[in-house]
Scaffold this motif. Structure first.
Motif: not given
Length: 428
Positions: A50-56, A239-247
């Protein structure tokens, strides 16, 4: 060690232990019994998994779906879907299929689709005179589009297991298979509705109402467009897209639909955290399980054995389909991807099979295991939320499983169904 690992995992699954803990305990028993490695290696490999940036991206996509659901998105999509097909024979069945397909572009989870809009549709279909077991079978069979149409958690995990494919390419590749599944379910609903005389729900609504419902649904339907468009344009990574999706989900729920209350946020965050924990613990223990297989050279041995069979690419895909269907009956999609992809991907690469084509076959196959007894998670969720006996639900599944089989054959023997759209849009 690998023999102890496999036997231990099968025995623990057979007595009903949750998949994550069955894999973790079987790994610990195998390492302890053989004594070649210290026990700390199990914890190390679990954490490494689970130590993976894309898993964020996983917790953020889960949170985005929860925020959208908290903003009465389900009813918006139901009204949008029902206005086009609700008046036809079997109309509520078509509405069920359409609403779950639209919702899959937001949730990324088959279980969320079945427990959310799916449970509401089962109640509506029951009141309209549909057989409750049929409604449940239709819901469970359609809900597997959740992991197929992006954003998809299982595609994120797959992209981490096979470096030849990007998560963006997998997201785009899921659209055509997802639509094919919806069409196949609609054909079955058409046949059953004519056979059992399930009538439509009224007449086609006035155009002003259609226009109003469509405008309300547009912000929700734009979420997958925003994610894929932004990734293709190079504005953000998955990964950044997932944060955009939250906002975006927060803005939609609070300011566009105006049904998301600030006081509901703590509950949404807690539920998202619990869902994230359940996903990540499966990924972590699956990684430790896969590590044992790797150090025991199982992928290499299987690759050599398959190569000696000298199968043509098509026969190889048929054999892999059979293996995946059997494997998927007993284990969930996420650990299935973690364990099998490192073994099978190199074999298919040597046979010249397109990695995106193979990825969609694996994802669809393992997801299909969610509606096949005895383990099928979707069957248990649908049975519980709709209060339908599991035996009745299973009895109605046959035509849907046959339709899924047809879709699987199409995906297997027509690679362009999976690769055409990513190639057209320039995804690698």
């Amino acid at each position: 060690m690998s023999l102890i690992l496999v036997i231990g995992a099968c025995a623990l699954l057979a007595i009903g232990m949750p998949v994550a803990f069955a894999l973790g305990l079987a790994t610990s028993i195998a390492v302890l019994a053989v004594g070649k490695f210290p026990m700390i290696v199990v914890l190390k490999e679990t954490f490494t998994g689970i130590d993976s940036f894309p898993l964020m991206a996983v917790p953020f996509f889960i949170l985005a779906a929860e925020l959208m659901s908290g903003g009465s998105l389900t009813m918006v999509l139901l009204r949008f879907a029902s206005q086009f097909v609700g008046h036809k024979r079997g109309g509520l069945g078509y509405t069920n299929i359409a609403s779950l397909t639209f919702f899959s572009g937001i949730s990324g989870s088959a279980l969320a689709d079945a427990a959310g809009p799916g449970s509401m549709m089962i109640k509506m279909m029951d009141k309209a005179g549909y057989d409750r077991a049929y409604s449940g079978a239709l819901t469970a069979s359609t809900a597997i589009v959740g992991p197929i149409i992006p954003p998809s958690i299982i595609m994120i995990i797959y992209g981490l297991q096979d470096e030849r494919v990007s998560i963006g390419a997998l997201f785009v590749a899921g659209f055509v298979p997802g639509i094919l599944i919806a069409i196949a379910m609609s054909v079955v609903n058409w046949h059953i509705s004519n056979k059992r005389n399930y009538r439509g729900d009224g007449a086609f609504p006035p155009w002003n109402e259609v226009w109003r419902n469509t405008l309300q649904a547009v912000p929700a339907l734009m979420l997958p467009v925003l994610i894929l468009g932004g990734m293709r344009a190079g504005w953000f990574t998955p990964t950044e897209a997932s944060v955009v999706a939250v906002f975006y989900a927060l803005i939609c729920g609070k300011f566009m639909y105006r049904t998301l209350e600030w006081k509901a946020l703590p509950h949404i965050l807690i539920r998202s955290a619990l869902l994230t924990a359940s996903v990540l613990i499966i990924i972590g223990f699956s990684a430790a399980f896969a590590w044992v297989l790797t150090v025991e050279r199982i992928p290499y041995t299987m690759g050599e054995w398959i190569a000696q069979l000298q199968l043509s690419p098509w026969m190889l895909l048929v054999a892999i389909n059979i293996l995946l269907l059997v494997f998927g009956i007993f284990i969930e999609p996420l650990p299935g991807v973690m364990v099998l992809v490192p073994i099978l991907a190199p074999v298919t690469a040597a046979a010249g099979i397109d990695p995106i084509h193979f990825a969609m076959i694996v994802i669809f196959n393992l997801t299909l295991g969610m509606i096949t007894p005895p383990v099928g998670g979707l069957l248990f969720v649908t049975s519980n939320v709709a209060k339908i006996p599991l035996a009745d639900l299973t009895r109605e599944l046959k035509p849907f499983l046959m339709a899924h089989g047809v879709v699987l054959m199409l995906l297997t023997f027509i690679p362009s169904l999976s690769t055409g759209l990513p190639n057209l849009l320039g995804f690698k």
